[in-house]
Design an enzyme around this catalytic site. Structure first.
Site, PDB file in Angstrom:
ATOM      1  N   HIS A 284       6.656  -1.007  -9.131  1.00 16.80           N
ATOM      2  CA  HIS A 284       5.926  -1.523  -7.965  1.00 16.80           C
ATOM      3  C   HIS A 284       5.014  -0.454  -7.356  1.00 16.80           C
ATOM      4  O   HIS A 284       4.004  -0.778  -6.739  1.00 16.80           O
ATOM      5  CB  HIS A 284       6.915  -1.974  -6.880  1.00 16.80           C
ATOM      6  CG  HIS A 284       7.605  -3.274  -7.173  1.00 16.80           C
ATOM      7  ND1 HIS A 284       8.644  -3.379  -8.060  1.00 16.80           N
ATOM      8  CD2 HIS A 284       7.407  -4.529  -6.678  1.00 16.80           C
ATOM      9  CE1 HIS A 284       9.068  -4.637  -8.100  1.00 16.80           C
ATOM     10  NE2 HIS A 284       8.330  -5.352  -7.278  1.00 16.80           N
TER      11      HIS A 284
ATOM     12  N   ASP B  54      10.588  -7.509 -15.227  1.00 12.34           N
ATOM     13  CA  ASP B  54      10.824  -6.674 -14.045  1.00 12.34           C
ATOM     14  C   ASP B  54      11.590  -7.500 -13.027  1.00 12.34           C
ATOM     15  O   ASP B  54      11.594  -8.736 -13.082  1.00 12.34           O
ATOM     16  CB  ASP B  54       9.507  -6.172 -13.453  1.00 12.34           C
ATOM     17  CG  ASP B  54       9.717  -5.202 -12.290  1.00 12.34           C
ATOM     18  OD1 ASP B  54      10.757  -4.492 -12.284  1.00 12.34           O
ATOM     19  OD2 ASP B  54       8.876  -5.153 -11.385  1.00 12.34           O
ATOM     20  N   SER B  55      12.201  -6.794 -12.092  1.00 11.86           N
ATOM     21  CA  SER B  55      12.919  -7.484 -11.026  1.00 11.86           C
ATOM     22  C   SER B  55      11.971  -8.285 -10.138  1.00 11.86           C
ATOM     23  O   SER B  55      12.393  -9.217  -9.454  1.00 11.86           O
ATOM     24  CB  SER B  55      13.683  -6.470 -10.169  1.00 11.86           C
ATOM     25  OG  SER B  55      12.786  -5.528  -9.609  1.00 11.86           O
TER      26      SER B  55
ATOM     27  N   CYS C  58      11.217  -1.908 -15.457  1.00 14.74           N
ATOM     28  CA  CYS C  58      11.939  -1.684 -14.206  1.00 14.74           C
ATOM     29  C   CYS C  58      12.824  -0.462 -14.394  1.00 14.74           C
ATOM     30  O   CYS C  58      13.688  -0.453 -15.281  1.00 14.74           O
ATOM     31  CB  CYS C  58      12.779  -2.913 -13.864  1.00 14.74           C
ATOM     32  SG  CYS C  58      13.819  -2.736 -12.387  1.00 14.74           S
TER      33      CYS C  58
ATOM     34  N   GLU D 253       5.934  -7.113  -3.005  1.00 15.71           N
ATOM     35  CA  GLU D 253       6.289  -8.494  -3.318  1.00 15.71           C
ATOM     36  C   GLU D 253       5.627  -9.487  -2.360  1.00 15.71           C
ATOM     37  O   GLU D 253       5.382 -10.638  -2.713  1.00 15.71           O
ATOM     38  CB  GLU D 253       7.810  -8.676  -3.268  1.00 15.71           C
ATOM     39  CG  GLU D 253       8.554  -8.005  -4.395  1.00 15.71           C
ATOM     40  CD  GLU D 253       8.256  -8.626  -5.744  1.00 15.71           C
ATOM     41  OE1 GLU D 253       8.290  -9.868  -5.858  1.00 15.71           O
ATOM     42  OE2 GLU D 253       7.957  -7.874  -6.687  1.00 15.71           O
TER      43      GLU D 253
END
Length: 312
Positions: A208, A29-30, A92, A174
């Site tokens: 997310h 994932d990013s 993602c 994040e």
């Protein structure tokens, strides 16, 4: 006696195949949001080892150019392949939208790559109001996957799909601030118009966003049925591995004895940014499904020369 794939292989190839089934699944994932997919994979495929790679150095992907998203995703998949992974889940939506097809063509069927599609279909099928909301990133809205599934599923069913987007939501997760007042205020701002328009289902179109469920509930209660792709991706991963004879065979007496000799690390986590910064965020996100704290290591995916495979 039932035959297996290895019955038709030479001893050397059979040994190689048997070794390969114990290889880990790569998940990319990013950022840290793909841990929501890891959670579903661990629950659905509990015997599988997982290597998780988060490109925290470049998160978020949503506002990056199409070519840059493809190049970063290609580097990540190449890195996971080099670690010996038997398959990769691109956890993602944005990366899947711009990279999934060319990466599959590049690697072929011998190295399965599973991507994400926003879970519009189950929301459309179950919506009573005939209005569905999608919480997405700028990159997912720009790509074709979401547009295609709306055209294929929602339009024929005469269900209206409304989208909401905010570049602030991924950074909240994040930074470990997914339950903060600021995050809830942003959710109120972007989702209230969907609720007022009659949306009864909300598709969480980014990995997310399952970590925002608590905040969404805090603001909207049960006004939305929240839908994400996690379980569907885990099931599809299981099907793909089984079709390729790559699925872990499960616990047997022999594997349990072998595991006792050499314990298997079921989850390894790597980031491209600062591992020390990522550690407390990871601990916060995995506490609901992992019994122990997992250490984070740094990965240098930029050392791998990889241009976007779509241009090759």
């Amino acid at each position: 006696m039932k035959s297996t794939l290895t019955d038709f292989l030479s001893p050397a190839l059979a040994a190689s195949q048997a070794q390969h089934v114990f290889a880990p699944i790569g998940v990319f994932d990013s950022g840290m949001g793909g841990l929501s997919i890891v959670q579903e994979l661990q629950a659905y495929l509990p015997h599988e080892a997982i290597i998780y790679l988060a490109d925290t150095k470049h998160v978020p992907y949503g506002e990056r150019s199409d070519d840059e998203i493809c190049q970063l995703t290609t580097q990540a998949v190449h890195w996971l392949h080099a670690q010996g992974c038997k398959a990769v889940v691109i956890a993602c939506n944005t990366a899947s939208a711009f990279s999934l097809t060319p990466l599959r063509e590049h690697y072929g069927p011998g190295f399965p790559i599973i991507g994400l599609v926003p879970a519009v279909k189950p929301a459309v099928l179950k919506s009573r109001s005939k209005v569905v909301g999608v919480l997405a990133t700028p990159g997912t809205l720009r790509g074709n996957l979401l547009k295609d599934v709306i055209a294929q599923v929602a339009v024929p069913a005469q269900v209206q799909v409304l989208t909401a987007v905010s570049p602030a939501l991924v950074p909240f997760v994040e930074q470990g601030q997914q339950d903060s007042n600021a995050c809830q205020q942003e959710l109120e701002r972007i989702l209230r118009p969907l609720q007022q328009a009659g949306a009864d289902h909300l598709v969480l179109g980014c990995t997310h966003y399952p970590f925002l469920k608590h905040s969404i509930r805090a603001v909207f209660g049960e006004q939305f049925v929240l839908v994400d792709s996690g379980l569907a991706v885990a099931r599809q991963t299981g099907r793909v591995l089984a079709a390729q004879a790559l699925n872990y065979p499960g616990h047997t007496l022999s594997t349990e004895i072998e595991s006792a000799k050499q314990p298997v690390v079921k989850l390894q986590c790597f980031v491209t940014g600062n591992a020390n910064t990522a550690q407390p965020v990871l601990n916060s996100l995995i506490k609901s499904f992992s019994p122990a704290l997992i250490s984070v290591q740094q990965a240098d995916i930029e050392s791998i020369s990889a241009s976007c495979v779509a241009q090759n």
